[in-house]
Design an enzyme around this catalytic site. Sequence first.
Site, PDB file in Angstrom:
ATOM      1  N   THR A  57       0.861  -1.179   0.000  1.00 54.45           N
ATOM      2  CA  THR A  57       0.000   0.000   0.000  1.00 54.45           C
ATOM      3  C   THR A  57       0.898   1.231   0.000  1.00 54.45           C
ATOM      4  O   THR A  57       1.513   1.575   1.006  1.00 54.45           O
ATOM      5  CB  THR A  57      -0.931   0.016   1.219  1.00 54.45           C
ATOM      6  OG1 THR A  57      -1.746  -1.161   1.205  1.00 54.45           O
ATOM      7  CG2 THR A  57      -1.841   1.238   1.188  1.00 54.45           C
ATOM      8  N   LYS A 108      -7.992   0.926  -2.168  1.00 53.97           N
ATOM      9  CA  LYS A 108      -7.494   0.346  -0.922  1.00 53.97           C
ATOM     10  C   LYS A 108      -7.540   1.366   0.211  1.00 53.97           C
ATOM     11  O   LYS A 108      -7.895   1.033   1.350  1.00 53.97           O
ATOM     12  CB  LYS A 108      -6.063  -0.156  -1.125  1.00 53.97           C
ATOM     13  CG  LYS A 108      -5.361  -0.669   0.149  1.00 53.97           C
ATOM     14  CD  LYS A 108      -6.036  -1.901   0.727  1.00 53.97           C
ATOM     15  CE  LYS A 108      -5.362  -2.384   2.007  1.00 53.97           C
ATOM     16  NZ  LYS A 108      -4.008  -2.933   1.818  1.00 53.97           N
ATOM     17  N   LYS A 166     -32.012   6.221  16.586  1.00 55.18           N
ATOM     18  CA  LYS A 166     -32.605   5.877  17.879  1.00 55.18           C
ATOM     19  C   LYS A 166     -31.568   5.221  18.783  1.00 55.18           C
ATOM     20  O   LYS A 166     -31.385   5.623  19.945  1.00 55.18           O
ATOM     21  CB  LYS A 166     -33.793   4.931  17.684  1.00 55.18           C
ATOM     22  CG  LYS A 166     -34.382   4.398  19.009  1.00 55.18           C
ATOM     23  CD  LYS A 166     -35.539   3.460  18.766  1.00 55.18           C
ATOM     24  CE  LYS A 166     -35.114   2.136  18.160  1.00 55.18           C
ATOM     25  NZ  LYS A 166     -34.321   1.319  19.124  1.00 55.18           N
TER      26      LYS A 166
END
Length: 293
Positions: free
Chosen positions: A102, A177, A253
Amino acid sequence: MTLESSSVPVGFIGLGNMGAPMAKRLLDWPGGLTVCDVNAAATLPFTEAGARAAVDPAALAAESTVICVTVVNDEQVREVLTGPAGILRTARPGTVVAVHSTISDETAEQLAAVCAEHEVEFVDAPVSGGAPGAARGALAVMVGGSDAAVERIRAPFGCFSDLIVHAGGVGAGTRMKLARNLLHFVSFTAAAEAQRLAEAAGLDIAALGKVVRHSDAITGGPGAIMLRDTTAPIDPADFWYSILGHVRDLGEKDLSLALELGDRLGIQLPLAQFARTGLGSGLGVGDTALSSG
């Protein structure tokens, strides 16, 4: 797999935590496997299993047509490709270099331009699934590159992955990625916030983890909402409007109740507050009064 694609000699550089299990899936590759690592001892299990070892990336490139690179960072990728003993010293025209590390998408684009000067195809091909996914051959690979290059790597990549997505041109695989990992690590931060709330409430956070993993295996976790092809607001007549509107109502909620509990316990929950504020608009169905409460 065609006879031609299966006869392509593959090289693998970087035999660390991710690279080793990926490369092991290629040991039976019909075209043969050559491996290389700065730690020569890391190549021994591969040579003992029948692979060849190269002393450096240049030597590996001299006998490989598809080359996988799994090193640590941008600097190491540059060295492997363009250094004194780098791939581009010997790579033949038509070689495909796939970087699984990466790295920056800009680095990928820059290196692709350098490779093109040598008539070498560059693809950025980061993976998702970790070492366990690699060992099972179940990685997801996000690929940026030309159509021709992507077709050439599909067969060998199929040894360690069961999902190959062609994200676009060079750099697109890395950008996908980064988006995927943004979700991953923001979710980790949210999990840490949930643990603080549970611990303050006197709960067993290990038991909470069991519940989360059990239900995520059924519901799909945060990826369960990633089903549309746009983030634009949804038309009320659209099929997804009522479904995601229901998700918003439940989410607002439950987040409101968690925030109220945090207030009583004196626990700050900034991610929960932010999530309640942006949930409806993020889902494309608009906010309600609860989102600003």
